[in-house]
Scaffold this motif. Sequence first.
Motif, short mmCIF file in Angstrom:
data_model
loop_
_atom_site.label_atom_id
_atom_site.label_comp_id
_atom_site.label_asym_id
_atom_site.label_seq_id
_atom_site.Cartn_x
_atom_site.Cartn_y
_atom_site.Cartn_z
N GLN A 265 -4.05 -39.78 46.04
CA GLN A 265 -4.41 -40.08 44.65
C GLN A 265 -4.62 -41.58 44.51
O GLN A 265 -3.67 -42.36 44.50
CB GLN A 265 -3.32 -39.58 43.70
CG GLN A 265 -3.63 -39.77 42.25
CD GLN A 265 -4.78 -38.91 41.78
OE1 GLN A 265 -4.98 -37.80 42.26
NE2 GLN A 265 -5.54 -39.42 40.84
N LEU A 266 -5.87 -42.00 44.40
CA LEU A 266 -6.23 -43.41 44.40
C LEU A 266 -5.55 -44.19 43.27
O LEU A 266 -5.10 -45.32 43.47
CB LEU A 266 -7.75 -43.57 44.31
CG LEU A 266 -8.29 -44.97 44.46
CD1 LEU A 266 -7.84 -45.60 45.77
CD2 LEU A 266 -9.80 -44.96 44.36
N GLU A 267 -5.47 -43.62 42.09
CA GLU A 267 -4.87 -44.32 40.95
C GLU A 267 -3.41 -44.69 41.22
O GLU A 267 -2.96 -45.78 40.88
CB GLU A 267 -4.98 -43.46 39.68
CG GLU A 267 -4.45 -44.15 38.44
CD GLU A 267 -5.23 -45.40 38.05
OE1 GLU A 267 -4.63 -46.26 37.41
OE2 GLU A 267 -6.42 -45.51 38.39
N ILE A 268 -2.67 -43.80 41.85
CA ILE A 268 -1.27 -44.07 42.19
C ILE A 268 -1.20 -45.22 43.19
O ILE A 268 -0.38 -46.13 43.05
CB ILE A 268 -0.57 -42.82 42.75
CG1 ILE A 268 -0.55 -41.70 41.71
CG2 ILE A 268 0.85 -43.16 43.21
CD1 ILE A 268 -0.16 -40.35 42.28
N ILE A 269 -2.04 -45.19 44.19
CA ILE A 269 -2.05 -46.23 45.22
C ILE A 269 -2.36 -47.59 44.60
O ILE A 269 -1.69 -48.58 44.88
CB ILE A 269 -3.07 -45.88 46.33
CG1 ILE A 269 -2.61 -44.61 47.07
CG2 ILE A 269 -3.26 -47.04 47.29
CD1 ILE A 269 -3.66 -44.00 47.97
N ILE A 270 -3.36 -47.62 43.73
CA ILE A 270 -3.74 -48.87 43.07
C ILE A 270 -2.60 -49.38 42.20
O ILE A 270 -2.27 -50.58 42.22
CB ILE A 270 -5.03 -48.68 42.25
CG1 ILE A 270 -6.21 -48.47 43.20
CG2 ILE A 270 -5.28 -49.87 41.33
CD1 ILE A 270 -7.48 -48.03 42.52
N GLN A 271 -2.00 -48.52 41.43
CA GLN A 271 -0.91 -48.94 40.54
C GLN A 271 0.30 -49.45 41.34
O GLN A 271 0.96 -50.41 40.93
CB GLN A 271 -0.50 -47.80 39.60
CG GLN A 271 -1.54 -47.47 38.57
CD GLN A 271 -1.89 -48.65 37.69
OE1 GLN A 271 -1.04 -49.42 37.26
NE2 GLN A 271 -3.18 -48.80 37.42
#
Length: 75
Positions: free
Chosen positions: A23-29
């Motif tokens: 999940q890209l959003e989790i990684i970015i956050q």
Amino acid sequence: AKISKYEQALESYQQALARAPRQLEIIIQLAILYYNHGARALSSMIELPEEEFQQTGQIGIEQANQDLQQSVVYW
């Protein structure tokens, strides 16, 4: 011992990442969280009196550096 907002957020993001590792959003956050924590630590050290910086500065720099390096892992 009271858990800081940073520690709460870190735990939440790590748990979310374990459930959804792509999940890209989790990684970015998570990367942003580590980066901001390291940057804030460095920023706060700038304001320390010289004597206090001499006593605790190296430890603070090392801790901030660890956060900044960890942020790169997620980018």
